[in-house]
Write a protein that holds these residues in place. Structure first.
Motif, PDB file in Angstrom:
ATOM      1  N   PHE A  50      58.199  40.436  34.740  1.00 22.03           N
ATOM      2  CA  PHE A  50      57.838  40.982  36.043  1.00 22.03           C
ATOM      3  C   PHE A  50      57.175  42.351  35.892  1.00 22.03           C
ATOM      4  CE2 PHE A  50      59.170  43.297  40.003  1.00 22.03           C
ATOM      5  CZ  PHE A  50      58.283  42.638  40.855  1.00 22.03           C
ATOM      6  N   PHE A  51      57.688  43.168  34.974  1.00 20.38           N
ATOM      7  CA  PHE A  51      57.031  44.452  34.704  1.00 20.38           C
ATOM      8  C   PHE A  51      55.581  44.237  34.290  1.00 20.38           C
ATOM      9  CE2 PHE A  51      55.651  47.260  31.212  1.00 20.38           C
ATOM     10  CZ  PHE A  51      55.434  48.421  31.946  1.00 20.38           C
ATOM     11  N   LEU A  52      55.344  43.300  33.389  1.00 14.88           N
ATOM     12  CA  LEU A  52      53.972  43.030  32.947  1.00 14.88           C
ATOM     13  C   LEU A  52      53.109  42.541  34.104  1.00 14.88           C
ATOM     14  CD1 LEU A  52      54.711  41.373  29.483  1.00 14.88           C
ATOM     15  CD2 LEU A  52      53.855  43.690  29.909  1.00 14.88           C
ATOM     16  N   HIS A  53      53.701  41.749  34.998  1.00 19.37           N
ATOM     17  CA  HIS A  53      52.972  41.289  36.183  1.00 19.37           C
ATOM     18  C   HIS A  53      52.601  42.463  37.089  1.00 19.37           C
ATOM     19  CE1 HIS A  53      51.960  39.174  39.869  1.00 19.37           C
ATOM     20  NE2 HIS A  53      52.988  39.741  40.479  1.00 19.37           N
ATOM     21  N   THR A  54      53.486  43.466  37.195  1.00 17.83           N
ATOM     22  CA  THR A  54      53.152  44.625  38.019  1.00 17.83           C
ATOM     23  C   THR A  54      52.112  45.508  37.340  1.00 17.83           C
ATOM     24  OG1 THR A  54      54.921  46.077  37.151  1.00 17.83           O
ATOM     25  CG2 THR A  54      55.473  44.639  39.029  1.00 17.83           C
ATOM     26  N   HIS A  55      52.064  45.464  36.018  1.00 16.72           N
ATOM     27  CA  HIS A  55      51.095  46.290  35.294  1.00 16.72           C
ATOM     28  C   HIS A  55      49.719  45.632  35.245  1.00 16.72           C
ATOM     29  CE1 HIS A  55      49.799  49.419  32.547  1.00 16.72           C
ATOM     30  NE2 HIS A  55      49.287  48.488  31.744  1.00 16.72           N
ATOM     31  N   PHE A  56      49.692  44.332  34.983  1.00 14.01           N
ATOM     32  CA  PHE A  56      48.443  43.554  34.995  1.00 14.01           C
ATOM     33  C   PHE A  56      48.509  42.614  36.208  1.00 14.01           C
ATOM     34  CE2 PHE A  56      49.323  44.173  30.379  1.00 14.01           C
ATOM     35  CZ  PHE A  56      48.214  44.917  30.036  1.00 14.01           C
ATOM     36  N   PRO A  57      48.269  43.117  37.394  1.00 12.84           N
ATOM     37  CA  PRO A  57      48.510  42.301  38.591  1.00 12.84           C
ATOM     38  C   PRO A  57      47.536  41.132  38.712  1.00 12.84           C
ATOM     39  CG  PRO A  57      47.425  44.344  39.172  1.00 12.84           C
ATOM     40  CD  PRO A  57      47.774  44.462  37.725  1.00 12.84           C
ATOM     41  N   TYR A  96      52.092  37.871  44.366  1.00 16.17           N
ATOM     42  CA  TYR A  96      50.795  37.478  43.809  1.00 16.17           C
ATOM     43  C   TYR A  96      49.636  37.759  44.774  1.00 16.17           C
ATOM     44  CZ  TYR A  96      52.743  35.447  39.589  1.00 16.17           C
ATOM     45  OH  TYR A  96      53.361  35.289  38.359  1.00 16.17           O
ATOM     46  N   GLU A  97      49.852  38.679  45.696  1.00 18.57           N
ATOM     47  CA  GLU A  97      48.762  39.059  46.596  1.00 18.57           C
ATOM     48  C   GLU A  97      48.861  40.559  46.910  1.00 18.57           C
ATOM     49  OE1 GLU A  97      45.229  37.951  48.112  1.00 18.57           O
ATOM     50  OE2 GLU A  97      46.636  36.494  47.270  1.00 18.57           O
ATOM     51  N   PRO A  98      48.882  41.421  45.850  1.00 16.00           N
ATOM     52  CA  PRO A  98      48.890  42.857  46.124  1.00 16.00           C
ATOM     53  C   PRO A  98      47.604  43.277  46.817  1.00 16.00           C
ATOM     54  CG  PRO A  98      48.449  42.450  43.801  1.00 16.00           C
ATOM     55  CD  PRO A  98      48.815  41.125  44.403  1.00 16.00           C
ATOM     56  N   PHE A  99      47.660  44.449  47.425  1.00 20.34           N
ATOM     57  CA  PHE A  99      46.534  44.905  48.239  1.00 20.34           C
ATOM     58  C   PHE A  99      45.266  45.090  47.416  1.00 20.34           C
ATOM     59  CE2 PHE A  99      44.113  48.329  50.385  1.00 20.34           C
ATOM     60  CZ  PHE A  99      43.847  47.662  51.566  1.00 20.34           C
ATOM     61  N   ALA A 137      45.046  47.456  41.478  1.00 20.28           N
ATOM     62  CA  ALA A 137      46.031  48.343  40.856  1.00 20.28           C
ATOM     63  C   ALA A 137      47.436  47.771  40.961  1.00 20.28           C
ATOM     64  CB  ALA A 137      45.982  49.732  41.504  1.00 20.28           C
ATOM     65  N   GLY A 138      47.629  46.774  41.821  1.00 22.98           N
ATOM     66  CA  GLY A 138      48.931  46.134  41.946  1.00 22.98           C
ATOM     67  C   GLY A 138      49.656  46.532  43.207  1.00 22.98           C
ATOM     68  N   TYR A 139      50.963  46.324  43.212  1.00 20.13           N
ATOM     69  CA  TYR A 139      51.799  46.671  44.358  1.00 20.13           C
ATOM     70  C   TYR A 139      51.947  48.201  44.420  1.00 20.13           C
ATOM     71  CZ  TYR A 139      52.973  41.768  43.498  1.00 20.13           C
ATOM     72  OH  TYR A 139      52.914  40.415  43.262  1.00 20.13           O
ATOM     73  N   ASP A 140      51.739  48.762  45.593  1.00 22.44           N
ATOM     74  CA  ASP A 140      51.674  50.222  45.744  1.00 22.44           C
ATOM     75  C   ASP A 140      52.857  50.952  45.125  1.00 22.44           C
ATOM     76  OD1 ASP A 140      49.366  49.774  47.108  1.00 22.44           O
ATOM     77  OD2 ASP A 140      50.067  50.509  49.053  1.00 22.44           O
ATOM     78  N   ALA A 141      54.045  50.376  45.242  1.00 20.71           N
ATOM     79  CA  ALA A 141      55.266  51.080  44.820  1.00 20.71           C
ATOM     80  C   ALA A 141      55.289  51.394  43.328  1.00 20.71           C
ATOM     81  CB  ALA A 141      56.496  50.257  45.186  1.00 20.71           C
ATOM     82  N   TYR A 142      54.469  50.700  42.527  1.00 19.04           N
ATOM     83  CA  TYR A 142      54.513  50.899  41.088  1.00 19.04           C
ATOM     84  C   TYR A 142      53.439  51.851  40.565  1.00 19.04           C
ATOM     85  CZ  TYR A 142      57.728  47.016  41.364  1.00 19.04           C
ATOM     86  OH  TYR A 142      58.791  46.216  41.691  1.00 19.04           O
TER      87      TYR A 142
END
Length: 552
Positions: A109-116, A409-412, A415-420
């Motif tokens: 999940f961390f990798l998914h947030t880093h490479f969205p 799987y649909e960040p804005f 760059a990914g999900y804002d919180a990260y």
């Protein structure tokens, strides 16, 4: 400030719970008790035991896999690809729910947030799936060649990434800079800490020249819609190299990149023209150049720190924690597992685990919607096999997460999900008036009970939460309302609460009635007409909707 020296002695319950909430998607009380007897080193070693790779998702229309079939070979009755993308997301959610006390899903999940990944842009179920498998292959990398650096090299020609950031449109004579810019600015070198760009072409830690030259390195790759071009290391489908579309000139980088040069190797060319081998070698040179920069190691270690420890990195933390971690990162061949393990076994990670209620760091990261959602289920030991119709349940859970601010799987943006990543708020981006209401609604829906059925009817997510059994199995003195509140708070809340809060929760359980009244209700709990189930459900709702529970 305690540093990166290892924590000595047994963890104890509070530290064990802290570790398990951060390194997994949440523990049961029994799991906390088990890890409490272990040292930090023993606990982390157990969390990082490798596990078998999961079976691929199943198309419900055919009751068969589809990721092993080319799109042209799909049976006539197969689901549409858009539907299969949703099946893939539900499959991923199931793996997180069933992950137990192993850190692999949290690292994936961390990798998914880093490479969205943005589903609506990628729009290919196989590309989404194989990127997830790629992350699984590289999540645990303590030994061998599966390093973070090697993952970056492979993500450059990953089918999903080629679609997400227009790498497939990047060709000689018509350079598309999108991926090169984000590779440098988001995924590797970063934007620097407290760095202000000096101009449109100078970002201090990199320059526009580096983006342009990096884009030229990566000309000539397109996504493979048949998924039969396989990577020689991972065995996974990757993009296709088209040498005729590759810029074969020498690429010269800026002083920020130490004036590095990437040039085609003469022995890999064919009649002086690029080949797949020469293109891949240029990519290797470019990745070597990126990882030769100290700022790359610092940026990756800051991302790891914010994900697992705390979002606010002070100058002291940057110098005393991040910098030595970055040096370790380089010394360990750019493997992230040793960095995560060193953090999770350090005195620094546990500094706040025994602090008082005024502590500012421990229990101060706002749970993401996925941590909140799965965490609630984990408290009660719910697995996918406990859910009557998991596909329907998962679809509803994903809808709830979207309402809470995480469209999975649909960040804005890329760059990914804002919180990260979005400073200065970081995890505070999860909270707005509407999102907070929807977080509370999730808890309410999960705890929903039907008093006409004795409280045993399934909730809207197709599983049952038996609060009576939970209390019987986990609380030593449930007939005493203050003892019940105190023990339950210690189990589900991340930090100690004040006497005022304990009295508040006791009032939620028993209002202003006497302690004896609650003892009678508890001893009569087997009676469906009694009030014990309703009162305990009300207590769980209050605790899990509290500000304290929204943190970990």
């Amino acid at each position: 400030m305690a540093g990166l020296n290892p924590l000595a002695g047994a963890l104890g319950n509070k530290r064990a719970a802290h570790l398990l909430r951060r390194a997994t998607f949440g523990p049961t009380k029994a799991e906390v008790d088990q890890f409490a007897t272990q040292t930090a080193a023993q606990a982390v070693a157990n969390l990082f035991q490798n596990v078998p790779e999961p079976a691929p998702p199943i198309d419900p229309a055919t009751n068969d896999t589809w990721t092993d079939k080319a799109p042209s070979a799909m049976p006539a009755n197969a689901s549409e690809d858009g539907d299969l993308q949703e099946v893939f997301k539900r499959w991923h959610l199931r793996l997180m729910l069933d992950s137990g006390m192993n850190a692999k899903e949290k690292v994936v999940f961390f990798l998914h947030t880093h490479f969205p990944a943005i589903q609506s842009v990628i729009d290919r179920s196989r590309a989404l799936y194989f990127q997830n498998v790629l992350f699984r292959q590289y999540a645990f990398d303590k030994t061998g060649t599966r390093t973070f650096k090697d993952l970056v090299r492979r993500i450059c020609i990953d089918n999903a990434m080629l679609r997400l950031l227009d790498g497939r449109l990047n060709i000689k004579g018509r350079i598309q800079e999108n991926f090169a810019r984000e590779l440098i600015e988001l995924y590797t070198v970063g934007r620097g800490r407290n760095v202000q760009p000096t101009g449109p072409d100078d970002y201090v830690v990199f320059k526009q020249q580096d983006v342009e030259e990096g884009a030229r390195v990566m000309t000539g790759y397109v996504d493979d819609n048949n998924y039969d071009t396989l990577d020689e290391v991972t065995g996974l489908p990757r993009g296709i190299a088209r040498p005729a579309q590759h810029d074969n000139s020498v690429k010269t980088f800026s002083a920020a990149f130490n004036n590095g040069v990437v040039q085609p190797r003469a022995d890999l060319l064919q009649a002086g023209q690029p080949t797949e081998a020469s293109m891949l070698d240029e990519l290797d040179q470019f990745i070597d150049l990126i990882f030769s920069l100290e700022e790359t190691s610092m940026n990756i270690c800051r991302k790891i720190y914010r994900f697992f420890v705390y979002y606010d990195i002070t100058d002291e933390i940057d110098n005393n924690i991040i910098r030595p971690l970055a040096q370790d990162f380089r010394n360990n061949g750019f493997r992230i597992q040793p960095i995560i393990e060193r953090l999770l076994t350090s005195q620094h990670f546990y500094d706040s685990a025994t602090a008082d209620v005024n502590d500012d760091n421990f229990g101060a990261i706002i749970k993401s919607p996925i941590d909140l959602t799965i965490g609630v289920m984990h408290v009660f030991g719910i697995k996918s096999t406990d859910i009557e119709d998991f596909e329907e349940s998962a679809a509803r859970l994903l809808d709830s997460m979207t309402a809470q601010g995480m469209n999975f799987y649909e960040p804005f943006d890329v760059a990914g999900y804002d919180a990260y990543y979005q400073e200065p708020g970081y995890n505070r981006n999860w909270i707005s008036t509407n999102r907070l209401v929807n977080r509370y609604q999730l808890i309410d829906d999960m705890m929903a009970m039907d008093t006409m059925m004795g409280g045993m009817a399934k909730n809207r997510y197709n599983f049952n939460v038996d609060v009576i059994r939970f209390v019987e199995n986990n609380i030593t003195n449930p007939a005493n309302p203050m003892a019940l509140v105190t023990e339950l708070a210690a189990i589900i809340l991340p930090e100690a609460i004040s006497d005022e809060r304990r009295n508040y929760f006791k009032f939620i359980l028993n209002e202003d009635l006497s302690d004896m009244n609650w003892a009678v209700e508890w001893n009569n709990r087997a009676n469906p007409a009694g009030g014990a189930r309703l009162q305990i459900t009300r207590l769980f709702n209050a605790m899990m909707q509290s500000p304290e529970y929204q943190l970990f």
